[in-house]
Motif scaffolding. Structure first.
Motif, PDB file in Angstrom:
ATOM      1  N   UNK A  65      46.941  -1.992  52.419  1.00  0.00           N
ATOM      2  CA  UNK A  65      46.373  -1.650  51.111  1.00  0.00           C
ATOM      3  C   UNK A  65      47.526  -1.227  50.224  1.00  0.00           C
ATOM      4  N   UNK A  66      47.780  -1.969  49.140  1.00  0.00           N
ATOM      5  CA  UNK A  66      48.949  -1.705  48.311  1.00  0.00           C
ATOM      6  C   UNK A  66      48.696  -0.643  47.245  1.00  0.00           C
ATOM      7  N   UNK A  67      47.543   0.011  47.291  1.00  0.00           N
ATOM      8  CA  UNK A  67      47.280   1.094  46.351  1.00  0.00           C
ATOM      9  C   UNK A  67      48.271   2.223  46.599  1.00  0.00           C
ATOM     10  N   UNK A  68      48.801   2.798  45.524  1.00  0.00           N
ATOM     11  CA  UNK A  68      49.786   3.874  45.658  1.00  0.00           C
ATOM     12  C   UNK A  68      49.182   5.071  46.374  1.00  0.00           C
ATOM     13  N   UNK A  69      49.943   5.658  47.293  1.00  0.00           N
ATOM     14  CA  UNK A  69      49.470   6.809  48.048  1.00  0.00           C
ATOM     15  C   UNK A  69      49.317   8.023  47.147  1.00  0.00           C
ATOM     16  N   UNK A  70      48.164   8.662  47.218  1.00  0.00           N
ATOM     17  CA  UNK A  70      47.902   9.924  46.517  1.00  0.00           C
ATOM     18  C   UNK A  70      47.397  10.919  47.549  1.00  0.00           C
ATOM     19  N   UNK A  71      48.121  12.019  47.716  1.00  0.00           N
ATOM     20  CA  UNK A  71      47.719  13.020  48.692  1.00  0.00           C
ATOM     21  C   UNK A  71      46.450  13.731  48.242  1.00  0.00           C
ATOM     22  N   UNK A  72      45.507  13.881  49.162  1.00  0.00           N
ATOM     23  CA  UNK A  72      44.249  14.559  48.867  1.00  0.00           C
ATOM     24  C   UNK A  72      44.347  16.032  49.259  1.00  0.00           C
ATOM     25  N   UNK A  73      43.488  16.881  48.673  1.00  0.00           N
ATOM     26  CA  UNK A  73      43.588  18.324  48.936  1.00  0.00           C
ATOM     27  C   UNK A  73      43.461  18.699  50.407  1.00  0.00           C
ATOM     28  N   UNK A  74      42.719  17.900  51.184  1.00  0.00           N
ATOM     29  CA  UNK A  74      42.511  18.239  52.598  1.00  0.00           C
ATOM     30  C   UNK A  74      43.615  17.694  53.494  1.00  0.00           C
ATOM     31  N   UNK A  75      44.592  17.034  52.907  1.00  0.00           N
ATOM     32  CA  UNK A  75      45.631  16.371  53.697  1.00  0.00           C
ATOM     33  C   UNK A  75      46.940  17.157  53.678  1.00  0.00           C
ATOM     34  N   UNK A  76      47.679  17.056  54.765  1.00  0.00           N
ATOM     35  CA  UNK A  76      48.975  17.714  54.899  1.00  0.00           C
ATOM     36  C   UNK A  76      50.031  16.670  55.245  1.00  0.00           C
ATOM     37  N   UNK A  77      51.163  16.717  54.546  1.00  0.00           N
ATOM     38  CA  UNK A  77      52.296  15.863  54.884  1.00  0.00           C
ATOM     39  C   UNK A  77      53.136  16.582  55.930  1.00  0.00           C
ATOM     40  N   UNK A 132      55.789  -4.580  43.885  1.00  0.00           N
ATOM     41  CA  UNK A 132      55.329  -4.939  45.217  1.00  0.00           C
ATOM     42  C   UNK A 132      54.988  -6.416  45.321  1.00  0.00           C
ATOM     43  N   UNK A 133      55.670  -7.248  44.550  1.00  0.00           N
ATOM     44  CA  UNK A 133      55.443  -8.687  44.622  1.00  0.00           C
ATOM     45  C   UNK A 133      55.742  -9.193  46.026  1.00  0.00           C
ATOM     46  N   UNK A 134      54.895 -10.070  46.483  1.00  0.00           N
ATOM     47  CA  UNK A 134      55.138 -10.700  47.779  1.00  0.00           C
ATOM     48  C   UNK A 134      54.545  -9.945  48.950  1.00  0.00           C
ATOM     49  N   UNK A 135      53.922  -8.774  48.715  1.00  0.00           N
ATOM     50  CA  UNK A 135      53.339  -8.032  49.817  1.00  0.00           C
ATOM     51  C   UNK A 135      51.899  -8.489  50.049  1.00  0.00           C
ATOM     52  N   UNK A 136      51.257  -7.939  51.095  1.00  0.00           N
ATOM     53  CA  UNK A 136      49.913  -8.360  51.452  1.00  0.00           C
ATOM     54  C   UNK A 136      48.912  -7.980  50.381  1.00  0.00           C
ATOM     55  N   UNK A 137      47.796  -8.680  50.341  1.00  0.00           N
ATOM     56  CA  UNK A 137      46.752  -8.380  49.372  1.00  0.00           C
ATOM     57  C   UNK A 137      46.090  -7.055  49.706  1.00  0.00           C
ATOM     58  N   UNK A 138      45.614  -6.286  48.694  1.00  0.00           N
ATOM     59  CA  UNK A 138      44.996  -4.995  48.960  1.00  0.00           C
ATOM     60  C   UNK A 138      43.647  -5.097  49.627  1.00  0.00           C
ATOM     61  N   UNK A 139      43.362  -4.094  50.426  1.00  0.00           N
ATOM     62  CA  UNK A 139      42.034  -3.986  51.010  1.00  0.00           C
ATOM     63  C   UNK A 139      41.115  -3.272  50.029  1.00  0.00           C
ATOM     64  N   UNK A 140      39.839  -3.257  50.350  1.00  0.00           N
ATOM     65  CA  UNK A 140      38.878  -2.561  49.492  1.00  0.00           C
ATOM     66  C   UNK A 140      38.972  -1.063  49.673  1.00  0.00           C
ATOM     67  N   UNK A 141      39.403  -0.604  50.848  1.00  0.00           N
ATOM     68  CA  UNK A 141      39.471   0.829  51.124  1.00  0.00           C
ATOM     69  C   UNK A 141      40.777   1.129  51.847  1.00  0.00           C
ATOM     70  N   UNK A 142      41.277   2.372  51.658  1.00  0.00           N
ATOM     71  CA  UNK A 142      42.517   2.733  52.343  1.00  0.00           C
ATOM     72  C   UNK A 142      42.282   3.300  53.735  1.00  0.00           C
TER      73      UNK A 142
END
Length: 427
Positions: free
Chosen positions: A80-92, A415-425
């Motif tokens: 999924x080529x959508x840019x990563x956005x950290x959610x409030x419940x997530x920890x890096x 991100x040209x040339x990468x895989x097509x995005x999925x509907x969900x991450x």
């Protein structure tokens, strides 16, 4: 945990290549995303933050990971080529857990987190963090290091609390091999609090290199969190043109205070660069090219070019000038390209090898003309000379590109040339 179940220490994943089933590399791991849970239960590993082409960061769910072994990560090949956005419940994990001070449940003793390990569960492609590698006693330059040990996740407490004075030693060790541009990208994606802690832990030279690669907003934010004396030291360690650009973003009182704290010569260079119009040759140039007197030899020139702190563009040529040989110099004589230095005997005087025919740039030359000049003469850098014939500095191709590209080019996601995005991450 069943026998043979894989366990991976997260720091070992930093920078690891990610491959699709065909063996084609799709990116590199930059962090691990986990979700903390209540009652001391091990955190669930949700996925990986993967940096793909153009420094775009995407989320790779662990359900899409088919293997973590031999220094590589294998995926199903669908991203999924959508840019990563950290959610409030997530920890890096790398960005937020390493260097945290937690406490051993049994004794209440404070320990510092050096690393954490994740293991694969019997359920297909599910992972959790089950081990913590810690060091007893506070770490630091003035403290004796204590015993290091690996304990169960449930044996420590304190991960859920926000820590105000979290260190950065182990996070930096994880990314110590990164180039400045890549480390800048890591900092850009950290929280403002964590970004400040990491910047404070870098030495002046490393921080200067990283600042030069960050967007303007991040530069101003980081510089504003440093003590003024250290901020001045970092500015002195930066390339003069980059430091001048950063100073120009600051409020006038802050700028003047920092200039007053800098060495007089460095401050004079900054003021001179800021006096030129933005986007002109004078505003783009660096004041620290390689300058030699006519009686220097080719061997002298090659010794100067070998300086590992020089950028490739600045090391591609030397400038011959009459004394004084610091910008602004005495009369500019000409330029010698690196290839000519390699062809001529070492004992030859540079005056005998200098190219005196190459046109120079006045400091008020606009950006499009500067770019055209570099393209016309196939140059990596060009001399900027004033009306008296003194060399003021040199414009390098990287600075020209920096100003020709869109202002947000460092944050653009190509991100040209990468895989097509999925509907969900997958989260």
């Amino acid at each position: 945990m069943p026998a043979g179940a894989p366990r991976v220490f997260v720091s070992h994943l930093a920078g690891v290549a990610v491959f699709d089933p065909n063996g084609d590399q799709v990116g590199r791991v930059r962090d691990v995303v986990a979700m903390l849970r209540l009652a001391g239960r091990p955190p669930r590993v949700l996925g990986l933050v993967v940096e793909v082409v153009g420094r775009r960061r995407i989320f790779l769910p662990m359900t899409r990971v088919t293997g973590v072994e031999s220094g590589q990560v294998i995926t199903t090949g669908v991203l999924n080529m959508r840019r990563f956005e950290q959610r409030p419940t997530e920890t890096l994990v790398l960005g937020e857990l390493l260097d945290r001070t937690v406490h051993l449940v049994e004794t209440g003793e404070p320990v510092t987190v050096l690393d954490v390990a994740m293991t694969q569960l019997p359920a297909r492609r599910e992972w959790e963090i089950d081990k913590v590698f810690v060091r007893r006693g506070k770490t630091g330059a003035l403290r004796r290091r204590g015993e290091a040990l690996t304990v169960d996740w449930s044996a420590v407490t304190g991960f859920s609390l926000e820590e105000q004075g979290q260190g950065a030693e182990n996070l930096l060790a994880t990314f110590e091999q990164l180039r400045p541009a890549d480390l800048a990208n890591v900092l850009h994606h950290l929280s403002a609090k964590r970004r400040g802690e990491v910047a404070a832990a870098l030495d002046d030279e490393r921080l200067a290199d990283v600042l030069e690669e960050l967007p303007d907003d991040d530069q101003v934010e980081i510089l504003g969190k440093l003590k003024e004396e250290r901020a001045a030291d970092v500015l002195e360690a930066m390339d003069p043109d980059d430091a001048a650009d950063l100073l120009s973003e600051l409020p006038e009182p802050d700028k003047e205070r920092l200039l007053d704290l800098m060495r007089p010569r460095d401050a004079a260079d900054m003021r001179r660069l800021m006096s030129y119009e933005e986007g002109s040759a004078g505003g783009l140039m660096t004041t620290e090219p390689i300058v030699l007197r006519p009686d220097a030899t080719i061997a002298d020139a090659l010794a100067r070019v070998r300086d590992q702190d020089l950028s490739p563009a600045l090391a591609a040529q030397v400038y011959v000038c009459r004394p004084p040989d610091q910008t602004p110099t005495g009369r500019y004589v000409g330029i010698i390209h690196f290839q000519r230095l390699l062809r001529d005997p070492p004992f030859t005087l540079v005056a005998a090898s200098v190219d005196t025919d190459l046109p120079t740039l006045p400091p008020d030359t606009p950006l499009p003309v500067v770019a055209g000049h570099l393209a016309t003469y196939n140059l990596l850098a060009a001399p900027v000379v004033d009306e008296t014939g003194s060399l003021l500095g040199a414009v390098t191709v990287d600075d020209v590109l920096d100003h020709l590209l869109p202002s947000d080019w460092r944050e653009r996601e190509l991100y040209a040339g990468m895989a097509l995005p999925e509907a969900s991450d997958g989260r």
